[in-house]
Write an enzyme that holds these catalytic residues in place. Structure first.
Site, mmCIF file in Angstrom:
data_model
loop_
_atom_site.group_PDB
_atom_site.id
_atom_site.type_symbol
_atom_site.label_atom_id
_atom_site.label_comp_id
_atom_site.label_asym_id
_atom_site.label_seq_id
_atom_site.Cartn_x
_atom_site.Cartn_y
_atom_site.Cartn_z
ATOM 1 N N GLU A 27 0.826 -1.218 0.000
ATOM 2 C CA GLU A 27 0.000 0.000 0.000
ATOM 3 C C GLU A 27 0.858 1.266 0.000
ATOM 4 O O GLU A 27 2.036 1.218 0.371
ATOM 5 C CB GLU A 27 -0.915 0.015 1.233
ATOM 6 C CG GLU A 27 -0.146 0.038 2.540
ATOM 7 C CD GLU A 27 -0.962 0.529 3.730
ATOM 8 O OE1 GLU A 27 -1.599 1.587 3.628
ATOM 9 O OE2 GLU A 27 -0.919 -0.143 4.768
ATOM 10 N N LYS A 88 -5.966 10.160 0.950
ATOM 11 C CA LYS A 88 -6.149 8.736 1.267
ATOM 12 C C LYS A 88 -7.285 8.225 0.391
ATOM 13 O O LYS A 88 -8.376 8.800 0.388
ATOM 14 C CB LYS A 88 -6.531 8.625 2.746
ATOM 15 C CG LYS A 88 -7.059 7.272 3.211
ATOM 16 C CD LYS A 88 -7.363 7.337 4.717
ATOM 17 C CE LYS A 88 -7.959 6.057 5.260
ATOM 18 N NZ LYS A 88 -8.196 6.124 6.726
ATOM 19 N N LYS A 161 -4.122 -3.295 13.619
ATOM 20 C CA LYS A 161 -3.572 -2.198 14.434
ATOM 21 C C LYS A 161 -4.072 -2.300 15.864
ATOM 22 O O LYS A 161 -5.241 -2.535 16.121
ATOM 23 C CB LYS A 161 -4.005 -0.868 13.834
ATOM 24 C CG LYS A 161 -3.387 -0.633 12.482
ATOM 25 C CD LYS A 161 -3.607 0.794 12.027
ATOM 26 C CE LYS A 161 -2.853 1.046 10.754
ATOM 27 N NZ LYS A 161 -3.397 0.268 9.622
#
Ligand code: PSU
Ligand code: MN
Length: 310
Positions: A27, A88, A161
């Protein structure tokens, strides 16, 4: 290839895909939104080197001039790392940015879309997005998870995460029939920490067996991906108590500042980095690199089984 969506490959990646050699997609949102300049650029290069060390070709993905770039050049990475304001782009944003001829940094979710279109069955990142803490009321569940149910790409990561609710993240993956395989640990890792406290449903240490498992998931007709976890190396991992205290403080700050939606993940990650004096950002970089090497090895193992089946 879908004629509506331009894919711009580097020569090396085009040939590798064509010849069935292993490629690992990566990414670019972590470059623009995850890490700070110049660490973001350096890390992106080291991640690519790590994929090569693992035996595969790296393909860092982004959107530029209304095309999906399958492989960013050194100059592309330097530009994305240094220029402020590159948006993003997650799955829901992708068609808009493509239609407008725009550019952006791909999240895990949109990188999976690109990887599948490009014929790349493996992807690596440090930590998946997942179910946020408090999602029972905010409904904030990362598109990364939903995209995993729709793209045939195996994702090698150090779990999800740690800012997330990892128990609910695992529940979601189970409900959505996404296999989770832990490599090198019994528990689902927590990105900076080797354990989330949640046991992984399966542990497989043999990389060829993992490759076979991925192939069988797809042979069984599943339209989605597989999550393969690898824990952070002991020397890179952060003390869970230290990380947790920083996360609690970051969550309280986010609520006070009214941060939500697509800005929340970046806000929380940076707040935690600040609270730990940069310790978690250091771990983030180290984990990105070590995971990429494992991803490179796994993609290579998968390519061997695919060649064997031809
Ligand atoms: N911020 C970071 N590191 C990251 C990301 C944001 O410090 O890696 C990213 C990844 O690109 C991931 C995305 O796909 O955040 C998930 O965002 P969300 O939780 O909004 O779905
Ligand atoms: Mn979200």
């Amino acid at each position: 290839m879908n004629p509506l969506i331009p894919l711009v490959y580097t020569e090396e990646i085009r040939e590798a895909v064509h010849e069935g050699r292993p490629v690992v997609a990566l990414e670019s949102n972590v470059i623009t939104h995850g890490l700070k300049y110049p660490h973001n650029a350096e890390t992106a290069h080291q991640v690519e080197e790590a994929v090569r060390k693992g035996g595969s070709v790296p393909a860092t993905i982004c959107v530029e001039d209304g095309a999906l770039k399958i492989g960013m050049t050194e100059r592309d990475i330097e530009r994305f790392a240094g220029e402020p304001g590159i948006p993003k782009v997650s799955s829901r944003d992708l068609p808009v940015v493509l239609a407008r001829g725009g550019r952006g940094a791909t999240t895990v979710a949109s990188s999976l879309v690109a990887a599948e279109l490009a014929g790349i069955p493996f992807f690596s990142s440090a930590g998946l997005g997942g179910v946020h803490r408090g999602a029972q009321t905010t409904m904030d569940v990362s598109s990364d998870l939903i995209q995993l149910t729709r793209s045939k790409v195996a994702v090698v990561c150090a779990g999800a995460k740690m800012i997330l609710d990892l128990k609910l993240t695992m529940e979601y993956l189970e409900t959505q029939c996404v296999p989770v395989i832990a490599h090198g640990s019994d528990d689902f890792p927590a990105f900076y920490c080797s354990s989330s406290g949640v046991r992984s449903p399966h542990r497989i240490d043999d990389e060829d067996l993992i490759a076979r498992t991925v192939a069988l998931h797809w042979a069984a007709g599943h339209p989605g991906g597989v999550v393969i976890t690898t824990p952070p190396r002991a020397e890179d991992a952060v003390d869970p108590a230290e990380a947790d205290a920083a996360i609690e403080a970051a969550l309280a700050r986010a609520e006070r500042d009214g941060v939500g939606g697509q800005d929340l993940t970046k806000y929380l990650m940076h707040a935690v980095d600040q609270a730990t004096g940069g310790r978690t950002a250091q771990a983030n970089m180290a984990v990105l690199i070590s995971t990429a090497e494992t991803g490179g090895r796994m993609a290579a193992a998968f390519a061997r089984t695919s060649t064997a089946r031809r």
